[in-house]
Scaffold this motif. Structure first.
Motif, short mmCIF file in Angstrom:
data_model
loop_
_atom_site.label_atom_id
_atom_site.label_comp_id
_atom_site.label_asym_id
_atom_site.label_seq_id
_atom_site.Cartn_x
_atom_site.Cartn_y
_atom_site.Cartn_z
N SER A 165 0.00 8.02 -6.10
CA SER A 165 -1.38 8.24 -6.52
C SER A 165 -1.87 9.61 -6.06
CB SER A 165 -2.30 7.16 -5.94
OG SER A 165 -1.88 5.90 -6.37
N ILE A 166 -1.56 9.97 -4.83
CA ILE A 166 -1.99 11.30 -4.34
C ILE A 166 -1.35 12.39 -5.20
CG2 ILE A 166 -1.92 12.93 -2.40
CD1 ILE A 166 -2.01 10.51 -0.51
N SER A 167 -0.07 12.18 -5.52
CA SER A 167 0.63 13.19 -6.32
C SER A 167 -0.04 13.36 -7.68
CB SER A 167 2.09 12.76 -6.44
OG SER A 167 2.70 13.42 -7.48
N VAL B 136 -0.55 16.51 2.89
CA VAL B 136 -0.86 15.11 3.21
C VAL B 136 -0.60 14.85 4.69
CG1 VAL B 136 -0.39 12.71 2.56
CG2 VAL B 136 0.02 14.54 0.91
N GLN C 232 -11.81 7.72 -5.26
CA GLN C 232 -11.53 8.79 -4.29
C GLN C 232 -11.84 10.16 -4.87
OE1 GLN C 232 -10.30 8.53 -1.09
NE2 GLN C 232 -10.35 6.31 -1.19
N ASP D 198 -2.26 20.00 -1.73
CA ASP D 198 -1.15 19.05 -1.70
C ASP D 198 -0.70 18.67 -0.29
OD1 ASP D 198 -0.12 21.48 -1.01
OD2 ASP D 198 1.37 21.57 -2.63
N VAL E 147 -2.87 9.28 4.53
CA VAL E 147 -2.37 7.93 4.27
C VAL E 147 -2.21 7.24 5.63
CG1 VAL E 147 -0.53 6.54 3.25
CG2 VAL E 147 -1.01 8.80 2.34
N ALA F 218 -7.36 5.03 -7.90
CA ALA F 218 -7.47 6.21 -7.04
C ALA F 218 -8.55 7.17 -7.55
CB ALA F 218 -6.12 6.93 -6.97
N SER G 270 -5.40 15.31 2.26
CA SER G 270 -5.54 13.87 2.05
C SER G 270 -4.78 13.15 3.16
CB SER G 270 -4.98 13.46 0.68
OG SER G 270 -3.62 13.80 0.62
N PRO H 151 -8.20 15.60 -4.36
CA PRO H 151 -7.86 16.45 -3.20
C PRO H 151 -7.91 17.94 -3.54
CG PRO H 151 -5.91 15.31 -4.03
CD PRO H 151 -7.07 14.78 -4.80
N LYS I 63 -12.24 14.11 1.34
CA LYS I 63 -10.79 13.97 1.53
C LYS I 63 -10.33 12.57 1.15
CE LYS I 63 -10.28 17.73 4.68
NZ LYS I 63 -9.67 18.30 5.86
N PRO I 64 -9.45 12.47 0.16
CA PRO I 64 -8.99 11.15 -0.25
C PRO I 64 -8.21 10.43 0.85
CG PRO I 64 -8.01 12.88 -1.61
CD PRO I 64 -8.86 13.55 -0.61
#
Ligand code: COA
Length: 700
Positions: free
Chosen positions: A442-444, A301, A293, A299, A378, A289, A376, A296, A406-407
């Protein structure tokens, strides 16, 4: 340039123990050095050979006409000292000791390792290992290892305490096409440690992400310092296995018992800005990640799905991971409503429905990525008959370029039908999983890093002008002279008072008359408590009397306490009875400290009283690098905070006074390394001010 630039870019490398025999470690290293494209001089050393793999071979290091800069040692341990000595005399700067048979084998090996390190120190040589696989750098390039191959070039540095992990990850990385900047096998860490390589990788322009697998750290405070600075430059992700030594210490205080085994590491990682991976897949998901990427900005999403169930799973997971479901602007909602079928969910998670082809995914994703309230996204793809996984993946790849800040993550939720789409996503550097959870984890991790990056790397120690070191020193001197490790309550109160912590006045009485005299001076009512370093739970043995408001009650209370204790614990040494001024009730909290072997003092704060161990409402921070804002967040993350702010109409307590006590306890622990544990339980926090009632201090 870091200290270790030369270790990855030596002008010449002697391979001591180089061998002609295929399959021997000494042969693999020579081949690895040749095959990786290393462009310095490779100098095989073996007394029995004149040529190895087409290279001239030297009988010993001192016979090489121009001394080497680095040596890789692959000879049995017994020969290593003598060879290291020659290397030192020849002025070599670095040793990579592959050889096993040192501290990992026991006492004799430990002694051998100590001597090897002594030689390195004498000649100012830096050593990697012993007992390691070696090191690799794909940009230098160098492969001073016996690994079966060389990594693909990339931007991830992998530092591992386990050699086997290096070998496995290397092999796995070919399968998934993951590239690395460096691979370092730490081995026994006799000289160079994880901190040295983290510091080096943080300065390395070819490294974007630092990954570590460790079982322990060598020097806690140094690690904290390095990790704090490195994590402000690039993500440092660590998988730590095993448990810390703190757990092995028998904890005699509440704070010690609450701290548990792994807490010091957890806290150290958190405070220094290290992202902690919980397992191997998480470690590498995060690496992929971060390598592919952008970090971000926040937080929030957005989720795009062609099926309701996975959308709900993702939503739950986002909340579990302390992320937020993005709230779309009116314009976004309007656009989605106009384009998508009427049955679609146009709020987050956006459901483009089971019959969605690539165009719907494309439109929905483009629309939400353009929304300023989305940080971000998903995309979850389930394989219905009409789904176009390949075209959908291509659309995502295009949008990744359109929204580079933006991831974007994906879950191709199926098997063979989605394989080609998943491959396109991976090639386009969009992390793709089979299920939503790893994408969200991964985003977290990335969101937590976005917060870390902006924190100051340097912290100022908490300082107070009104500290009386002399009194504390004198008290500890007396306690040690008395052959004790536990302070009496009156002594502990004196110690914290010397550090400006408001303690309920406490005085030791040897007989009932003295107790009465003390009470006359302190003012009525008073509390009597048995004074014995051996009795930790005084109430349980009838050793406490509260609310005594007359001379008679004090005299008889004194006698009763003595009788009770003699009955329950006839052989325990008793020093007398403490007379303490009876304080009004406040919000009951605990403030404590326990010392971790590796990282030093850990400060604790939480809900106090007799149920602390049951309620476990306690937060911890390492005193090393502790700031006032950290203390504030320690308070804020407990339930005790709700009480302090005034629960059910009660007046709020003086949080500032609590904060000051915590800062002063931290200072006391930092100033006196001989303090093992401090328990102040309870501290009564009042509307104005606070008071420490029961203080336990143990020293070593
Ligand atoms: N200088 C240079 N070469 C020397 C030498 C000297 N003073 N003395 C001996 N050699 C040569 C040997 O003759 C041999 O060469 P050859 O193959 O031509 O006979 C070569 O060095 C290696 O010595 P050898 O005695 O055959 O040892 P080995 O190759 O069987 O084992 C190690 C050496 C280092 C591989 C082994 O001791 C070891 O530690 N193995 C485990 C490694 C490991 O697992 N590391 C940790 C990974 S996590």
């Amino acid at each position: 340039m870091s200290d270790l630039t030369g270790l990855f870019n030596p002008k010449s490398v002697a391979i001591i123990g180089a061998s002609k025999s295929p399959g021997k470690i000494g042969n693999v290293i020579v081949k690895n050095m040749i095959n990786c494209g290393y462009n310095g001089k490779i100098l095989p050393v073996n007394p029995r050979e004149s040529e190895i793999e087409g290279l001239q071979c030297y009988p010993s290091v001192d016979k090489i006409p121009e001394p080497a800069e680095m040596a890789v040692l692959s000879v049995p341990a017994v020969k290593s000292l003598e060879i290291a000595e020659v290397c030192g005399k020849q002025g070599l700067k670095y040793l990579v000791v592959i050889t096993a048979g040192f501290k990992e084998t026991g006492k004799e090996g430990l002694e051998l390792e100590r001597k090897l390190l002594e030689i390195c120190r004498k000649y100012n040589m830096r050593m990697l290992g012993p007992n390691c696989v070696g090191l690799m750098d794909t940009h230098a390039p160098i492969n001073a290892s016996f690994a079966a191959g060389f990594p693909l070039q990339g931007e991830i540095a992998f530092i591992s305490q386990s050699g086997a992990m290096v070998l496995s990850i290397l092999d796995w990385s070919y399968k998934v096409g993951l590239g690395f900047s460096k691979f370092i096998s730490l081995g026994n860490k006799a000289d160079l440690t994880e901190a040295d390589f983290i510091a080096d990788a943080s300065e390395d322009s070819n490294t974007k992400v630092i990954l570590c697998y460790i079982e322990d750290v060598e020097n806690g405070p140094h690690f904290l310092d390095v990790a704090r600075r490195a994590s402000r430059k690039k993500p440092v992700i660590i998988l730590k296995s095993g448990t810390s030594q703190a757990g092995a210490q028998a904890a005699s205080s509440h704070t010690g018992a609450l701290a548990g085994s792994d807490l010091a590491y957890e806290t150290a990682f958190q405070q220094s800005g290290v992202i902690r991976a919980r397992n191997m897949p998480e470690l590498f998901d995060l690496a992929v990640a971060f390598a592919n990427q952008p970090v971000p900005q926040g937080d929030r999403v957005a989720v795009i799905t062609n099926s309701g169930g996975p959308g709900i799973v993702a939503t739950d997971n986002i909340e579990d991971k302390n992320l937020k479901m993005a709230r779309f602007t009116k314009e976004t909602v309007e656009s989605l409503r106009n384009y998508l079928p009427a049955e679609s969910n146009i709020y987050n998670p956006v459901d483009v429905l089971g019959d969605a082809k690539a165009d719907r995914f494309h439109f929905a994703l483009q629309t939400v990525l353009a929304d300023p309230g989305v940080d971000s996204a998903v995309v979850l793809v389930c394989p219905a008959a009409v789904t176009e996984p390949v075209e959908t993946a291509r659309a995502m790849a295009q949008l990744k370029n359109e929204f580079p800040d933006k991831p974007l993550f994906a879950a191709m939720m199926g098997g063979a039908r989605l394989e080609e789409g998943a491959r396109i996503l991976s090639e386009s550097h969009i992390p793709c999983f089979t299920f939503p959870e790893p994408a969200i984890t991964s985003i977290s991790g990335m969101v937590s890093y976005s917060r870390i990056k902006n924190l100051p790397a340097k912290t100022n120690p908490l300082s107070f002008g009104d500290i009386d070191l002399k009194t504390v020193k004198a008290t500890f001197y007396d306690v040690k002279k008395d052959n004790r490790l536990v302070l009496l309550g009156s002594e502990a109160a004196e110690v914290i008072s010397a550090y400006g912590i408001p303690a309920a006045p406490t005085v030791l009485a040897l007989n009932p008359d003295q107790a009465v005299a003390h009470a006359d001076r302190l003012g009525y009512p008073v509390v009597l408590k048995i004074a014995s370093p051996k009795i930790l739970h005084k109430t349980d043995v009838g050793g406490v009397k509260v609310g005594l408001d007359s001379r008679e009650k004090i005299s008889s209370g004194f006698m009763e306490i003595m009788d009770n204790v003699h009955r329950y614990l006839p052989h325990v040494a008793v020093y007398g009875v403490e007379v303490q001024k009876m304080m009004p009730r406040g919000v009951e909290i605990i403030i404590g400290m326990t010392r971790d072997i590796q990282f030093g003092p850990l400060l604790a704060f939480g809900l106090g009283g007799i149920y602390v161990n049951l309620l476990k409402d306690v937060s911890f921070r390492l005193v090393n690098g502790l700031t006032e804002s950290e203390i504030n967040s320690m308070i804020a993350e407990t339930k005790a905070y709700t009480l302090l702010r005034g629960y059910r109409g009660e007046k709020p307590a003086d949080i500032d006074a609590v904060l000051k006590i915590m800062g002063r306890v931290a200072r006391l622990a930092a100033d006196f390394p001989e303090i093992n544990e401090i328990d102040i339980n309870p501290v009564f926090a009042y509307n104005q001010g606070a008071s420490a009632l029961d203080v336990k201090i143990t020293i070593s």
